[in-house]
Design a protein around this motif. Structure first.
Motif, PDB file in Angstrom:
ATOM      1  N   PRO A  47     -25.273 -11.770  33.289  1.00 51.29           N
ATOM      2  CA  PRO A  47     -25.792 -12.655  32.231  1.00 51.29           C
ATOM      3  C   PRO A  47     -24.972 -13.924  31.970  1.00 51.29           C
ATOM      4  N   ASP A  48     -23.679 -13.917  32.269  1.00 51.26           N
ATOM      5  CA  ASP A  48     -22.847 -15.088  32.004  1.00 51.26           C
ATOM      6  C   ASP A  48     -22.436 -15.837  33.271  1.00 51.26           C
ATOM      7  N   TYR A  49     -23.087 -15.553  34.389  1.00 48.77           N
ATOM      8  CA  TYR A  49     -22.762 -16.233  35.648  1.00 48.77           C
ATOM      9  C   TYR A  49     -23.349 -17.632  35.598  1.00 48.77           C
ATOM     10  N   TYR A  50     -22.485 -18.638  35.440  1.00 49.93           N
ATOM     11  CA  TYR A  50     -22.908 -20.032  35.339  1.00 49.93           C
ATOM     12  C   TYR A  50     -22.327 -20.773  36.527  1.00 49.93           C
ATOM     13  N   GLY A  51     -23.178 -21.182  37.439  1.00 48.89           N
ATOM     14  CA  GLY A  51     -22.690 -21.807  38.657  1.00 48.89           C
ATOM     15  C   GLY A  51     -23.479 -23.033  39.048  1.00 48.89           C
ATOM     16  N   PRO A  69     -12.298 -31.956  39.007  1.00 50.76           N
ATOM     17  CA  PRO A  69     -12.633 -31.443  37.675  1.00 50.76           C
ATOM     18  C   PRO A  69     -12.189 -30.002  37.433  1.00 50.76           C
ATOM     19  N   LEU A  70     -11.924 -29.266  38.506  1.00 50.31           N
ATOM     20  CA  LEU A  70     -11.476 -27.876  38.384  1.00 50.31           C
ATOM     21  C   LEU A  70      -9.953 -27.780  38.353  1.00 50.31           C
ATOM     22  N   GLY A  71      -9.283 -28.931  38.386  1.00 49.24           N
ATOM     23  CA  GLY A  71      -7.823 -28.938  38.389  1.00 49.24           C
ATOM     24  C   GLY A  71      -7.228 -28.647  39.754  1.00 49.24           C
ATOM     25  N   ILE A  72      -8.042 -28.746  40.800  1.00 51.05           N
ATOM     26  CA  ILE A  72      -7.598 -28.471  42.168  1.00 51.05           C
ATOM     27  C   ILE A  72      -7.327 -29.804  42.856  1.00 51.05           C
ATOM     28  N   SER A  73      -6.166 -29.910  43.495  1.00 48.64           N
ATOM     29  CA  SER A  73      -5.797 -31.157  44.151  1.00 48.64           C
ATOM     30  C   SER A  73      -5.043 -30.878  45.446  1.00 48.64           C
ATOM     31  N   LEU A  74      -4.830 -31.941  46.212  1.00 53.34           N
ATOM     32  CA  LEU A  74      -4.072 -31.850  47.451  1.00 53.34           C
ATOM     33  C   LEU A  74      -2.623 -31.519  47.122  1.00 53.34           C
ATOM     34  N   VAL A  77     -18.123 -21.078  49.862  1.00 57.69           N
ATOM     35  CA  VAL A  77     -16.844 -20.998  49.179  1.00 57.69           C
ATOM     36  C   VAL A  77     -17.094 -21.268  47.699  1.00 57.69           C
ATOM     37  N   ALA A  78     -16.683 -20.344  46.839  1.00 62.09           N
ATOM     38  CA  ALA A  78     -16.869 -20.486  45.394  1.00 62.09           C
ATOM     39  C   ALA A  78     -15.512 -20.652  44.725  1.00 62.09           C
ATOM     40  N   PHE A  79     -15.416 -21.669  43.885  1.00 57.93           N
ATOM     41  CA  PHE A  79     -14.194 -21.959  43.150  1.00 57.93           C
ATOM     42  C   PHE A  79     -14.377 -21.578  41.690  1.00 57.93           C
ATOM     43  N   VAL A  80     -13.345 -21.020  41.081  1.00 63.11           N
ATOM     44  CA  VAL A  80     -13.373 -20.620  39.679  1.00 63.11           C
ATOM     45  C   VAL A  80     -13.297 -21.852  38.785  1.00 63.11           C
ATOM     46  N   ALA A  81     -14.186 -21.910  37.826  1.00 61.30           N
ATOM     47  CA  ALA A  81     -14.143 -22.936  36.791  1.00 61.30           C
ATOM     48  C   ALA A  81     -13.750 -22.257  35.479  1.00 61.30           C
ATOM     49  N   ASP A  82     -12.948 -22.931  34.678  1.00 59.04           N
ATOM     50  CA  ASP A  82     -12.503 -22.360  33.412  1.00 59.04           C
ATOM     51  C   ASP A  82     -13.563 -22.461  32.322  1.00 59.04           C
ATOM     52  N   SER A  83     -14.549 -23.324  32.536  1.00 57.22           N
ATOM     53  CA  SER A  83     -15.599 -23.504  31.533  1.00 57.22           C
ATOM     54  C   SER A  83     -16.885 -23.958  32.216  1.00 57.22           C
ATOM     55  N   ASP A  99     -19.988 -30.873  56.767  1.00 61.61           N
ATOM     56  CA  ASP A  99     -20.191 -29.814  57.765  1.00 61.61           C
ATOM     57  C   ASP A  99     -21.187 -28.746  57.315  1.00 61.61           C
ATOM     58  N   GLY A 100     -21.917 -28.984  56.229  1.00 59.07           N
ATOM     59  CA  GLY A 100     -22.968 -28.068  55.809  1.00 59.07           C
ATOM     60  C   GLY A 100     -22.511 -26.856  55.023  1.00 59.07           C
ATOM     61  N   HIS A 101     -21.259 -26.828  54.606  1.00 53.10           N
ATOM     62  CA  HIS A 101     -20.761 -25.687  53.844  1.00 53.10           C
ATOM     63  C   HIS A 101     -21.343 -25.675  52.429  1.00 53.10           C
ATOM     64  N   ASN A 102     -21.682 -24.491  51.936  1.00 53.80           N
ATOM     65  CA  ASN A 102     -22.190 -24.299  50.574  1.00 53.80           C
ATOM     66  C   ASN A 102     -20.987 -24.126  49.658  1.00 53.80           C
ATOM     67  N   ILE A 103     -20.743 -25.136  48.822  1.00 50.36           N
ATOM     68  CA  ILE A 103     -19.575 -25.136  47.954  1.00 50.36           C
ATOM     69  C   ILE A 103     -20.057 -24.913  46.518  1.00 50.36           C
ATOM     70  N   GLU A 104     -19.419 -23.997  45.829  1.00 49.68           N
ATOM     71  CA  GLU A 104     -19.845 -23.596  44.484  1.00 49.68           C
ATOM     72  C   GLU A 104     -18.678 -23.675  43.510  1.00 49.68           C
ATOM     73  N   ALA A 105     -19.013 -23.969  42.263  1.00 49.22           N
ATOM     74  CA  ALA A 105     -18.087 -23.768  41.150  1.00 49.22           C
ATOM     75  C   ALA A 105     -18.787 -22.795  40.222  1.00 49.22           C
ATOM     76  N   VAL A 106     -18.024 -21.806  39.720  1.00 51.12           N
ATOM     77  CA  VAL A 106     -18.621 -20.772  38.888  1.00 51.12           C
ATOM     78  C   VAL A 106     -17.715 -20.430  37.714  1.00 51.12           C
ATOM     79  N   CYS A 107     -18.343 -20.252  36.559  1.00 52.38           N
ATOM     80  CA  CYS A 107     -17.671 -19.784  35.357  1.00 52.38           C
ATOM     81  C   CYS A 107     -18.338 -18.477  34.950  1.00 52.38           C
ATOM     82  N   HIS A 108     -17.529 -17.465  34.685  1.00 57.40           N
ATOM     83  CA  HIS A 108     -18.061 -16.153  34.308  1.00 57.40           C
ATOM     84  C   HIS A 108     -17.996 -15.906  32.811  1.00 57.40           C
TER      85      HIS A 108
END
Length: 122
Positions: free
Chosen positions: A98-102, A25-30, A62-68, A109-118
């Motif tokens: 105030p606009d941190y939406y994650g 959904p973030l446009g990230i692929s292999l 690991v936090a990935f940038v989301a466009d929306s 493997d227990g990694h904390n994976i995040e998507a965030v839109c600023h």
């Protein structure tokens, strides 16, 4: 500041399936696979790498940038569907700004994976 990031995973195929679904959904692929390592990214540039390397040593965030904000919600739903555990439903995290939406999930493997839109809600 960082060109790319890589870490070992305990199950390469499981991680490849999980990250492929969760990050779509973030446009990230292999982008490529090289000597047992997968390189994921956008626009042909692999920036996020993982490979078979035995048990993961410690959990990472690991936090990935989301466009929306909608992409954040889509990431969260896709990650849960791919087998992640909830670690924070999509929402404002005003303690960051105030606009941190994650959204946060615990992946393979227990990694904390995040998507965030600023950006503010459109």
């Amino acid at each position: 500041m960082i060109d790319h990031l890589g870490f070992a995973v305990s199950n390469y195929e499981e991680s490849k399936t999980f990250f492929g679904k969760a990050l779509a959904p973030l446009g990230i692929s292999l982008i490529t696979e090289v000597k047992g390592w997968a390189g994921l990214g956008k626009h042909g540039k692999p920036e996020f790498w993982f490979g078979q390397g035995g048990p993961a040593s410690g959990q990472m965030h690991v936090a990935f940038v989301a466009d929306s904000r909608e992409q954040v919600r889509q990431f969260y739903a896709a990650a849960l569907e791919a087998g992640a555990k909830d670690n924070g439903a999509p929402g404002i995290r005003a303690h960051y700004h105030p606009d941190y939406y994650g959204a946060f999930v615990i992946g393979p493997d227990g990694h904390n994976i995040e998507a965030v839109c600023h950006q503010p809600e459109a």
